[in-house]
Write a protein that holds these residues in place. Structure first.
Motif, PDB file in Angstrom:
ATOM      1  N   SER A  59      40.569  16.431  27.841  1.00  0.00           N
ATOM      2  CA  SER A  59      41.072  17.709  28.347  1.00  0.00           C
ATOM      3  C   SER A  59      41.196  18.766  27.254  1.00  0.00           C
ATOM      4  CB  SER A  59      42.442  17.499  29.002  1.00  0.00           C
ATOM      5  OG  SER A  59      43.380  16.980  28.070  1.00  0.00           O
ATOM      6  N   LEU A  62      40.956  22.500  27.877  1.00  0.00           N
ATOM      7  CA  LEU A  62      42.049  23.236  28.501  1.00  0.00           C
ATOM      8  C   LEU A  62      42.781  24.103  27.488  1.00  0.00           C
ATOM      9  CD1 LEU A  62      43.726  20.539  30.804  1.00  0.00           C
ATOM     10  CD2 LEU A  62      42.323  22.474  31.527  1.00  0.00           C
ATOM     11  N   THR A 137      42.742  10.717  38.910  1.00  0.00           N
ATOM     12  CA  THR A 137      42.320  11.350  37.651  1.00  0.00           C
ATOM     13  C   THR A 137      41.533  10.409  36.763  1.00  0.00           C
ATOM     14  OG1 THR A 137      44.425  10.810  36.554  1.00  0.00           O
ATOM     15  CG2 THR A 137      44.291  12.915  37.717  1.00  0.00           C
ATOM     16  N   LEU A 243      49.768  22.709  28.604  1.00  0.00           N
ATOM     17  CA  LEU A 243      49.444  21.871  29.748  1.00  0.00           C
ATOM     18  C   LEU A 243      48.610  20.654  29.337  1.00  0.00           C
ATOM     19  CD1 LEU A 243      48.631  24.619  32.412  1.00  0.00           C
ATOM     20  CD2 LEU A 243      50.815  23.555  31.834  1.00  0.00           C
ATOM     21  N   PHE A 247      49.850  16.959  30.347  1.00  0.00           N
ATOM     22  CA  PHE A 247      48.994  16.056  31.115  1.00  0.00           C
ATOM     23  C   PHE A 247      48.817  14.719  30.402  1.00  0.00           C
ATOM     24  CE2 PHE A 247      44.582  14.490  31.640  1.00  0.00           C
ATOM     25  CZ  PHE A 247      44.664  14.084  32.969  1.00  0.00           C
ATOM     26  N   ASN A 400      40.681  19.827  41.380  1.00  0.00           N
ATOM     27  CA  ASN A 400      41.501  20.076  40.193  1.00  0.00           C
ATOM     28  C   ASN A 400      42.920  20.485  40.573  1.00  0.00           C
ATOM     29  OD1 ASN A 400      39.357  19.488  38.520  1.00  0.00           O
ATOM     30  ND2 ASN A 400      38.729  21.614  38.272  1.00  0.00           N
ATOM     31  N   THR A 403      44.863  17.284  41.280  1.00  0.00           N
ATOM     32  CA  THR A 403      45.257  16.565  40.070  1.00  0.00           C
ATOM     33  C   THR A 403      46.341  17.320  39.307  1.00  0.00           C
ATOM     34  OG1 THR A 403      43.393  17.578  38.894  1.00  0.00           O
ATOM     35  CG2 THR A 403      43.033  15.401  39.841  1.00  0.00           C
ATOM     36  N   SER A 404      46.253  18.661  39.283  1.00  0.00           N
ATOM     37  CA  SER A 404      47.309  19.442  38.631  1.00  0.00           C
ATOM     38  C   SER A 404      48.631  19.274  39.378  1.00  0.00           C
ATOM     39  CB  SER A 404      46.927  20.919  38.586  1.00  0.00           C
ATOM     40  OG  SER A 404      45.775  21.119  37.815  1.00  0.00           O
ATOM     41  N   THR A 456      57.147  23.633  32.618  1.00  0.00           N
ATOM     42  CA  THR A 456      55.814  23.124  32.965  1.00  0.00           C
ATOM     43  C   THR A 456      55.502  23.318  34.442  1.00  0.00           C
ATOM     44  OG1 THR A 456      56.751  20.885  33.193  1.00  0.00           O
ATOM     45  CG2 THR A 456      55.702  21.445  31.098  1.00  0.00           C
ATOM     46  N   PHE A 460      52.127  25.411  35.288  1.00  0.00           N
ATOM     47  CA  PHE A 460      51.015  24.762  35.969  1.00  0.00           C
ATOM     48  C   PHE A 460      50.529  25.538  37.186  1.00  0.00           C
ATOM     49  CE2 PHE A 460      51.000  20.505  33.934  1.00  0.00           C
ATOM     50  CZ  PHE A 460      49.633  20.329  33.927  1.00  0.00           C
ATOM     51  N   ASN A 474      44.386  29.322  40.502  1.00  0.00           N
ATOM     52  CA  ASN A 474      45.028  28.010  40.382  1.00  0.00           C
ATOM     53  C   ASN A 474      45.642  27.654  41.738  1.00  0.00           C
ATOM     54  OD1 ASN A 474      46.502  25.730  39.773  1.00  0.00           O
ATOM     55  ND2 ASN A 474      47.341  26.538  37.876  1.00  0.00           N
ATOM     56  N   CYS A 476      47.022  24.921  42.532  1.00  0.00           N
ATOM     57  CA  CYS A 476      48.014  23.856  42.385  1.00  0.00           C
ATOM     58  C   CYS A 476      49.234  24.106  43.263  1.00  0.00           C
ATOM     59  CB  CYS A 476      48.433  23.730  40.922  1.00  0.00           C
ATOM     60  SG  CYS A 476      49.839  22.665  40.632  1.00  0.00           S
TER      61      CYS A 476
END
Length: 539
Positions: A59, A62, A137, A243, A247, A400, A403-404, A456, A460, A474, A476
């Motif tokens: 990652s 990122l 993931t 992040l 993660f 994604n 997973t986030s 966080t 996120f 995003n 998420c």
């Protein structure tokens, strides 16, 4: 004739197993799963799930455009310190109440009577959803590594979503087979994961430095480089780079959900939870430093068709075959990780169903008598992993987001029990617990951990760059909102009527009472009195 020493050891183990089963019965549950894991094998499982150096390597793209090398390195340290505080806070709960339910169980015990059952139910659903999503993931990163190898050796190859999907399904099937039919070998499997990961860390670190010598990046670049391609202000961009570290260090509650399968859980569990984060921090810091010393061009790494990790290996070795051999270590790590993620997720589902928190709880709470695993819960987890893979076929952004959201969900579940305990003056846990922080350390760890959870969770859901488009949005927050919607809907339709919440024997209570629970009437003189969260007050 059996040796006296061996016979004595067996009797000692038998006595320990009886004591552990008795302690679990005081928490309202019968010992159904075998305590096959040792300290090292459970540490291997926890470390295989965090798999910090591999997750960081996979990652790294990122954080590189969102803070640069400094965000990669120091973001890990910040995330590590904050997660250690959070883990220490949860370790106190684990030492007092070592059940596979983990956070939702602890939240019920320390909550106010009126809200205990509802808070517990919501925490349980958030934790279950987080673990089921996180299980996807491992296959995602592993399949990405394989596709990257194909790209490295075939310049004309154009990756298709269904290519990666088939590889992803292979990871899921492997995890299912190992967990369902080779469960007795799982402790050896997790030991192998631990030593393979450490070996990979050492071999890769030494190899890339040796091959790159003496043409290294400067220390100023590795520990002070700042890159901001996000459009956000530099400070916010650097925070968004956190992040990656968050993660790489999430999932440490795996120890709690597997706690009914290790001996002396009150003592061993907290140690394992803290050790895996500490090892992850140290190995991750060294590994990232080695990689960044070998980078030729940050922008080339970010945009590399074969992925950032393979590009750094190529920068160091200038050899395709050698780079591929190095990638075998994190690739196999992802196979270990997928298996342990599915294992832990199935135990979390099983524990929540055992307290009637799931629809069709009686189905998911069964332990297969021949295989000694919660097979239906295992199939539930694997089924959702396949569903998430189908989403990957249609939209990488949507996958994604899932997973986030898993990382956000787990982070929220980590923060709930210590937040409630702090609001109630840190007096909700028994003084006799085996792991106990001093007052100043307890308050510090609780407050830092809670603040980290809030930070966080907000970060996120930020778009990774501006201006925001449909592709760069995003999603998420949408995925996490769906998790909360499912939890609320199932509470209305099923949970408020049938969810029991954790039950405790009076012997496990502090001074004869727990403020978040109250004694129930004893059905007969032969039964032990139990307590549970007061049902009428939670509606």
């Amino acid at each position: 004739m059996e040796e006296p020493g061996r016979s004595q050891r067996r009797r000692s183990v038998a006595v320990e197993d009886e004591d552990d089963a008795l302690a679990l019965s005081r928490l309202g549950h019968k010992q159904e799963l075998k305590r096959n894991f040792s300290m090292i094998s459970m540490l291997g499982l926890a470390f295989a799930i965090l798999n910090t150096w591999t997750a960081l390597a996979a990652s790294i793209s990122l954080a590189l455009p969102s803070g640069g090398a400094s965000s990669v390195i120091w973001g890990l340290i910040v995330a590590g310190i904050c997660n250690l505080c959070l883990a220490a806070s949860l370790a106190e709960f684990l030492s007092a109440y070592p059940t596979a339910g983990g956070q939702y169980h602890w939240a019920a015990i320390v909550s106010w009577k009126r809200w205990a059952r509802g808070i517990s139910y919501c925490t349980g659903w958030i934790n279950v959803a987080g673990w089921v999503a996180l299980s996807a993931t491992g296959g995602l990163l592993g399949s990405t590594f394989i596709v990257n190898i194909i790209v490295l050796f075939n310049d004309d190859y154009v990756p298709q979503a269904w290519h990666q999907f088939l590889i992803y399904i292979g990871f899921a099937v492997f995890a299912l087979v190992v967990n369902a039919f080779l469960t007795r070998t799982l402790p050896f499997f997790t030991k192998a994961a631990f030593f393979w990961s450490l070996a990979g860390f050492v071999i890769i670190s030494i190899t890339v430095l040796a091959c790159k010598s003496p043409d290294y990046q400067s220390g100023r670049f590795v520990y002070g480089n700042l890159v901001n391609e996000t459009g956000w202000p530099d400070g916010l961009a650097w925070l968004l780079g956190l992040l990656q570290g968050a993660f790489a260090l999430t999932g440490f509650d795996a120890t709690a959900h597997m706690i009914e399968e290790i001996p002396r859980p009150q003592v061993q569990g907290p140690r394992i939870m803290l050790y895996c984060i500490a090892i992850g921090m140290v190995t991750g810091f060294i590994f990232l430093s080695c990689l960044l010393f070998c980078v030729n061009d940050v922008q080339a790494v970010i945009e590399a068709p074969a992925g950032p990790l393979l590009q750094i290996f190529m920068d160091a070795t200038n050899n395709r075959a050698g780079s591929t051999c190095l990638l075998m270590f994190p690739l196999v790590c992802m196979l270990f990780t997928t298996t342990t993620l599915v294992c832990t997720s199935s135990r979390m589902t099983y524990a929540f169903a055992r307290d009637r928190g799931m629809p069709f709880s009686s189905v998911f709470a069964k332990v297969h008598p021949g295989l000694d695993v919660p097979l239906n819960a295992l199939l539930w987890t694997t089924g959702w992993v396949v569903v998430f893979g189908c989403i990957l076929l249609g939209s990488t952004s949507a996958f994604n987001a899932i997973t986030s959201a898993s990382v956000v969900a787990l982070g929220v579940s980590y923060g709930i029990p210590p937040a409630i305990n702090a609001l109630r003056g840190r007096r909700m846990l028994p003084e006799t617990r085996s792991f106990k922080l001093s007052p100043w350390a307890g308050w510090t760890c609780n407050l830092v951990g809670i603040a980290w959870t809030i930070l966080t969770t907000i970060l996120f859901v930020f778009p990774p760059e501006i201006p925001v488009s449909a592709d760069s949005m995003n999603y998420c927050v949408v995925a996490f909102g769906i998790i909360l919607l499912i939890a609320g809907t199932t509470w209305i339709l099923d949970g408020r009527k049938h969810y029991k919440g954790p039950q405790l024997d009076v012997d496990a209570m502090l001074d004869g009472k727990i403020l978040g629970a109250e004694p129930l009437q004893v059905a007969s003189d032969s039964e032990k009195p139990t307590v549970q969260a007061k049902e009428g007050d939670s509606n």
